[in-house]
Write an enzyme that holds these catalytic residues in place. Structure first.
Site, PDB file in Angstrom:
ATOM      1  N   ARG A  28       0.819  -1.213   0.000  1.00 56.29           N
ATOM      2  CA  ARG A  28       0.000   0.000   0.000  1.00 56.29           C
ATOM      3  C   ARG A  28       0.855   1.266   0.000  1.00 56.29           C
ATOM      4  O   ARG A  28       0.556   2.223  -0.716  1.00 56.29           O
ATOM      5  CB  ARG A  28      -0.975   0.002   1.180  1.00 56.29           C
ATOM      6  CG  ARG A  28      -2.053  -1.068   1.043  1.00 56.29           C
ATOM      7  CD  ARG A  28      -2.950  -1.127   2.260  1.00 56.29           C
ATOM      8  NE  ARG A  28      -2.153  -1.422   3.447  1.00 56.29           N
ATOM      9  CZ  ARG A  28      -2.494  -1.110   4.689  1.00 56.29           C
ATOM     10  NH1 ARG A  28      -3.615  -0.495   4.941  1.00 56.29           N
ATOM     11  NH2 ARG A  28      -1.720  -1.431   5.699  1.00 56.29           N
ATOM     12  N   ASN A  46      -6.192  -2.890   2.062  1.00 51.05           N
ATOM     13  CA  ASN A  46      -6.169  -4.343   2.199  1.00 51.05           C
ATOM     14  C   ASN A  46      -7.604  -4.835   2.318  1.00 51.05           C
ATOM     15  O   ASN A  46      -8.420  -4.210   2.994  1.00 51.05           O
ATOM     16  CB  ASN A  46      -5.416  -4.765   3.465  1.00 51.05           C
ATOM     17  CG  ASN A  46      -3.922  -4.615   3.338  1.00 51.05           C
ATOM     18  OD1 ASN A  46      -3.372  -4.578   2.245  1.00 51.05           O
ATOM     19  ND2 ASN A  46      -3.240  -4.527   4.467  1.00 51.05           N
TER      20      ASN A  46
END
Length: 99
Positions: A28, A46
């Site tokens: 990320r 996520n």
């Protein structure tokens, strides 16, 4: 209206689901860094099934470059595949990491 639309540049939006070893490996943060460099807006998060979902919006070429980046991810990740879905732009002009 986002800057791209204000400048007469078409904006596109893609939802990208990334499969593989993509959680717990800095995916990320790497995506957020790439988004900043490429000038796209959106989010990355996520998901409970172990995948990562990126919602990417901006000029078509920048969004395509971001998708190519997501196909690889950081060196610590292993991307097994991605799914890309087209969506209507929402005017996102910043990129953030969520969930």
């Amino acid at each position: 209206m986002n800057d791209a639309a204000a400048d007469g540049i078409e904006s596109v939006r893609r939802i990208v689901r990334v499969r593989g070893r993509v959680q717990g490996v800095g995916f990320r943060m790497d995506a957020a860094s790439a988004a900043s460099r490429l000038g796209v807006g959106g989010t990355v998060r996520n998901l409970l099934d172990g995948t990562v979902e990126a919602d990417v919006e901006g000029p078509p070429e920048a969004v395509e470059s971001m998708i190519e980046h997501l196909r690889k991810g950081p060196s610590s990740a292993r991307v097994d595949g991605i799914d890309v879905r087209r969506e209507a732009p929402r005017g996102a002009d910043s990129f953030r990491v969520t969930g």
